[in-house]
Design an enzyme around this catalytic site. Structure first.
Site, short mmCIF file in Angstrom:
data_model
loop_
_atom_site.label_atom_id
_atom_site.label_comp_id
_atom_site.label_asym_id
_atom_site.label_seq_id
_atom_site.Cartn_x
_atom_site.Cartn_y
_atom_site.Cartn_z
N HIS A 190 0.86 -1.18 0.00
CA HIS A 190 0.00 0.00 0.00
C HIS A 190 0.90 1.23 0.00
O HIS A 190 1.99 1.22 0.58
CB HIS A 190 -0.87 0.06 1.26
CG HIS A 190 -2.08 -0.80 1.24
ND1 HIS A 190 -2.61 -1.36 2.39
CD2 HIS A 190 -2.91 -1.18 0.23
CE1 HIS A 190 -3.68 -2.07 2.09
NE2 HIS A 190 -3.89 -1.96 0.79
N CYS A 284 -2.05 2.75 9.23
CA CYS A 284 -3.02 1.70 8.93
C CYS A 284 -4.18 1.71 9.94
O CYS A 284 -5.31 1.39 9.58
CB CYS A 284 -2.36 0.32 8.94
SG CYS A 284 -1.26 0.02 7.56
#
Length: 300
Positions: A190, A284
């Protein structure tokens, strides 16, 4: 807590890597975050290189570390909402993957792996109940994992999770310029594992996580970017959260903390090492809820 936070935020100025002159004054702004309590966090499958189901998770330590992150945000003056996780969705703690929210509009998510698909509904429902306009996703996108707002644009990644078609969906939903970037190292699956937005004009990133064309694009857009080394990137040091001045950063990313200090930011180290077993870190666990500007009268 505030006194403790101040003490932990200090990087010794005697470190030569922090030497600087005439650095700009960094200004913090109050932020609004959504976090998911890690009640059901575990590593029961492997969908990224960090996950090893044979390595046990210390559930008490996970809760302690997560709660310390939440308290750190509130001590910095930020507002934190909490969504409860759901059984069978161990990665739901990674709230950044739940949506992308700008100006009270939320682009919902569509996960790449079926193991996480059920999370999307929980986040979309919470956002609707909370008054956000939710736009359903057609293409695969994993929220702020791959979409990072900076100023009036969004840096959007593809390569491992989010589909390139999601970038056009994002631009249409939010009405912002979207800059497409390609990730090439599976450890940084990511964009929020390889790049941090520090303020509306400043980023830090690990160049080797991006394709040559994407590195060139970032260098052109952000010539003053902080380039982070592999050692700090590999403790997810770039999975950090900034309010424009304070940067909540992995405690293990010590050189990056010194770089931040040298650039006029205040690093706030937090240990989320147990959640790293799931391939996640500070960012996150943190979905930013960005609100539409408040209209003011001409004389305000």
């Amino acid at each position: 807590m505030t006194a403790e936070l101040t003490a932990r935020s200090t990087v010794p100025t005697s470190d030569p890597t922090t030497a600087t002159t005439a650095e700009p004054t960094r200004v913090a702004s109050s932020r609004h975050y959504l976090m998911c309590r890690p009640t059901h966090f575990d590593v029961t499958y492997a969908i990224n290189p960090w996950m090893h189901p044979d390595v046990p998770v210390d559930h008490d330590l996970v809760m302690t570390q997560w709660e310390n992150l939440r308290r750190t945000y509130t001590a910095l003056g930020h507002r934190v909402e909490v969504i409860e996780g759901a059984p069978g969705l161990p990665d739901m703690v990674f709230a950044a993957n739940g949506a992308t929210v700008v100006d009270d509009v939320a682009l919902a998510v569509r996960f790449h792996y079926p193991q996480r698909a059920g999370e999307a509904r929980h986040y979309a429902d919470w956002l609707r109940r909370s008054g956000y306009r939710v736009v359903e996703a057609m293409a695969v996108n994993e929220g702020e994992g791959d979409f990072l707002a900076i100023g009036d644009r969004v840096l959007a990644a593809t390569g491992f999770r989010s589909d390139p078609a999601s970038h056009a969906e994002l631009a249409a939903a939010l009405g912002r310029e979207v800059v497409s970037l390609e990730l090439v190292d599976p450890r940084f699956y990511h964009i929020d594992t390889a790049l941090t937005v520090l303020d509306d004009a400043t980023i830090a990133y690990f160049p080797a996580a991006f394709s040559p064309a994407s590195r060139a694009r970032l260098a052109a857009l952000y010539p003053g970017a902080i380039e982070v080394d592999e050692a700090d990137a590999c403790v997810l040091g770039l999975n950090a959260v900034s309010d424009g001045r304070h940067v909540v950063v992995a405690a293990q990313a010590t050189r990056f903390a010194a770089q931040l200090h040298a650039a006029g930011f205040t690093p706030v180290p937090v240990d989320l090492s147990e959640l790293l077993k799931g391939g996640g870190g500070i960012k996150c666990c943190t979905l930013e809820l960005r609100h539409a500007p408040t209209a003011t009268s001409p004389g305000a």
